[in-house]
Enzyme design. Structure first.
Site, PDB file in Angstrom:
ATOM      1  N   GLU A 121       0.798  -1.222   0.000  1.00 44.98           N
ATOM      2  CA  GLU A 121       0.000   0.000   0.000  1.00 44.98           C
ATOM      3  C   GLU A 121       0.838   1.283   0.000  1.00 44.98           C
ATOM      4  OE1 GLU A 121      -4.017  -1.671   2.132  1.00 44.98           O
ATOM      5  OE2 GLU A 121      -2.477  -0.873   3.468  1.00 44.98           O
TER       6      GLU A 121
HETATM    7  C1  ACM Z   1      -2.101  -5.332   4.483  1.00 42.97           C
HETATM    8  O1  ACM Z   1      -3.153  -5.811   4.949  1.00 42.97           O
HETATM    9  N1  ACM Z   1      -2.050  -4.063   4.138  1.00 42.97           N
HETATM   10  C2  ACM Z   1      -0.916  -6.123   4.306  1.00 42.97           C
END
Ligand code: ACM
Ligand code: ZN
Length: 556
Positions: free
Chosen positions: A343
């Site tokens: 992310e």
């Molecule tokens: C995640 O759940 N961002 C690895």
């Protein structure tokens, strides 16, 4: 002439009667007693071993710690103080080193009427034998009932167990960035993990919402980065948003980290630290704004989600991260260091002269390849110190670092791709492994306790098959194991951590340890009941219903 001594005969008779009734009592209990995770082989023998004040313990020096763990456990809960004996005599708990047991976590446990023999090739296996033995002992022991009645004997059903894990990696991840949990609770969490034969504690230590580990070279990480000025109450998509404006935070000192690592080692749990990069790093940027593309200002975030302020790819960032990782490596002996990688929005890199110049000078195609360059540089550094990286499955984008292990969370596609590239993988797909999802329909409907969303009942956790069907037998060898993850946006207390973790984590314990053909959910539920009573005794705030909101079944 032999003297007839009625008292002796009477005593012998009474002993037999007592033993008989003890056997009878335990025979009934035998059916109730099971072990979670389910062992490879287990056969009850319809008799009992009775531990009493004369029971002794024998062990080779190499197993001294495990033997000590067991005798302390018994001594804490009863009046029995086992002395060490050099002999393999009767009424003894005998630990034996047995190199014929190939799996270093495997063990044999033989509870016989006159002794208990624990065989393993390493202390790890002996430790798991002790955890299994613990589940064969009366729940009332855990409940403290043997403490009050000082001379009570402990009856254990006779049984032959052979056991070894299916997977070498059996993990639980705890996010301490969104909410912080004290060391005493982290120890309890590790205790519980080890009870169900988990061996990897993935400690998610850095986040946008808080940096939680003391780094002496960069003190502002905890002076500034460990605290936020406000925290959102309710969901971030709620309108209007509500805020708790109290300062919130905390961090682990290096001394506390050492204490946790040592505590975990004593339970054969490896602590794998996660230092997030290049994203989920705004708390670090708030501490050292020069490490971002824009120079800030940045803030330790009080709201969840994905934040676009990430580390710039400038040289100073690598110097900083190497300095951080040097201290991390000194604290954590783990072969693996988790470097995050998930992310990380690329918009700041797209607008940054330094990042764009690096893309050109390195001949990279785009910002994904720039992330790959970033991760590969960090991997090279860690490899040079004898460590290996784990990253979330986004590290596949733009090219995998040569020795990286992939943690597959956005489904299992990342795992399949990585295994086909002959990289190790760890399975944590959201649909089966995310314990921040609701476990009960009624909780989800009531939004109580508040959770991120989703729905993951225990039965679904239990149904997880870690080997993706797309893999050949050869490729399947790259699957090291599986892990449950607990993100703590909506989990602000130890009690809530336990509610979300238990009993679902126990289901994952069986997924990761037990042979596929030995899995049976109904049988698991029956074995769970006495285990839950143990958790009651340990003060664990587990969820006590099935997915339909009904009570879990009684033991058979
Ligand atoms: C995640 O759940 N961002 C690895
Ligand atoms: Zn930049």
């Amino acid at each position: 002439m032999r003297i007839f001594r009625p008292t002796t005969r009477f005593c012998l008779l009474m002993t037999l009667v007592l033993l008989y009734s003890a056997c009878g009592k335990e025979k009934r209990n035998v059916e109730k007693v099971g072990i979670i995770p389910q062992p490879v082989e287990m056969e009850f023998k319809n008799d009992v071993f009775v531990m009493d004040e004369d029971t002794k313990i024998s062990y080779p020096e190499s197993f001294a710690r495990v033997a000590g763990f067991f005798s302390d456990y018994v001594a804490n809960l009863s009046a029995i103080r086992m002395e060490k004996t050099p002999e393999d005599a009767k009424n003894t708990i005998v630990f034996k080193e047995d190199s014929s047991i190939d799996n270093e976590e495997g063990y044999k446990l033989s509870v016989q009427p006159k002794k208990i023999i624990i065989s393993a090739s390493s202390p790890k296996g002996a430790f798991y034998a002790v955890q299994s033995l613990r589940q064969l002992m009366p729940v009332a022991l855990e409940e403290g009932n043997y403490k009050e009645d000082g001379d009570k004997e402990i009856s254990i059903p006779t049984v032959e167990v052979y056991d070894e894990p299916r997977f070498a990696y059996r993990g639980q991840m705890l996010d301490v960035g969104r909410h912080f949990f004290p060391v005493e609770f982290i120890k309890k969490y590790i205790d519980l993990m080890s009870m169900f034969k988990f061996n990897k504690f993935h400690w998610h230590l850095t986040e946008d919402q808080g940096w939680r580990i003391e780094i002496k070279k960069y003190p502002k990480l905890t002076e500034v980065g460990a605290y936020r000025d406000s925290t959102i109450i309710g969901h971030y998509y709620d309108e209007p948003r509500e805020w708790d404006t109290r300062k919130y935070g905390g961090f682990y000192t290096q001394e506390e980290v050492k204490e946790v690592v040592k505590y975990a080692q004593e339970r054969y749990v490896t602590v794998i630290p996660e230092i997030e990069m290049p994203g989920h790093s705004e708390a670090a940027l708030a501490s050292y704004p020069e490490l971002g593309c824009t120079g800030g200002p940045y803030q330790v975030q009080g709201i969840w989600g994905i934040h676009s302020n990430i580390y710039c790819t400038k040289e100073e960032t690598f110097t900083f991260l190497e300095g951080v990782l040097d201290e991390v490596m000194a604290l954590f002996p783990s072969k693996y260091i988790h470097i995050g990688g998930d992310e990380a929005p690329k918009d700041k890199w797209e607008q940054c002269d330094v990042c764009q110049a690096l893309i050109r000078s390195e001949g990279l195609a785009d910002e994904h390849e720039l992330q790959s360059y970033f991760i590969q540089r960090i991997e090279k550094y860690l490899n040079s110190k004898g460590r290996e990286i784990i990253g979330w499955d986004e590290i596949l984008e733009g090219g995998l670092a040569p020795n990286a292990t992939v943690m597959s969370w956005r489904g299992t596609e990342g795992a399949v791709e990585a295994a086909k590239q002959h990289h190790d993988v760890i399975m944590t797909p959201t649909a089966y492994c995310y314990l921040d999802y609701y476990q009960y329909k009624e909780d989800k409907e009531k939004k109580e306790p508040l959770a991120i969303g989703g729905y993951l009942p225990m039965k679904k956790v239990y149904s997880f098959e870690p080997i993706p069907e797309e893999l050949t037998a050869e490729e399947a060898k790259y699957v090291l194991g599986s892990q449950v993850n607990l993100w703590t946006e909506y989990i602000d207390s130890p009690e809530k951590v336990e509610y979300m973790e238990y009993p679902r984590a126990i289901a994952m314990g069986e997924v990761a340890w037990s042979a596929k053909e030995r899995k049976d959910f109904d049988d698991f539920l029956y074995r769970l009941e006495p285990v839950l009573r143990r958790l009651d005794a340990m003060g664990v705030n587990y969820g006590d219903k099935n997915e339909d909101g009904e009570p879990l079944p009684e033991a058979k």
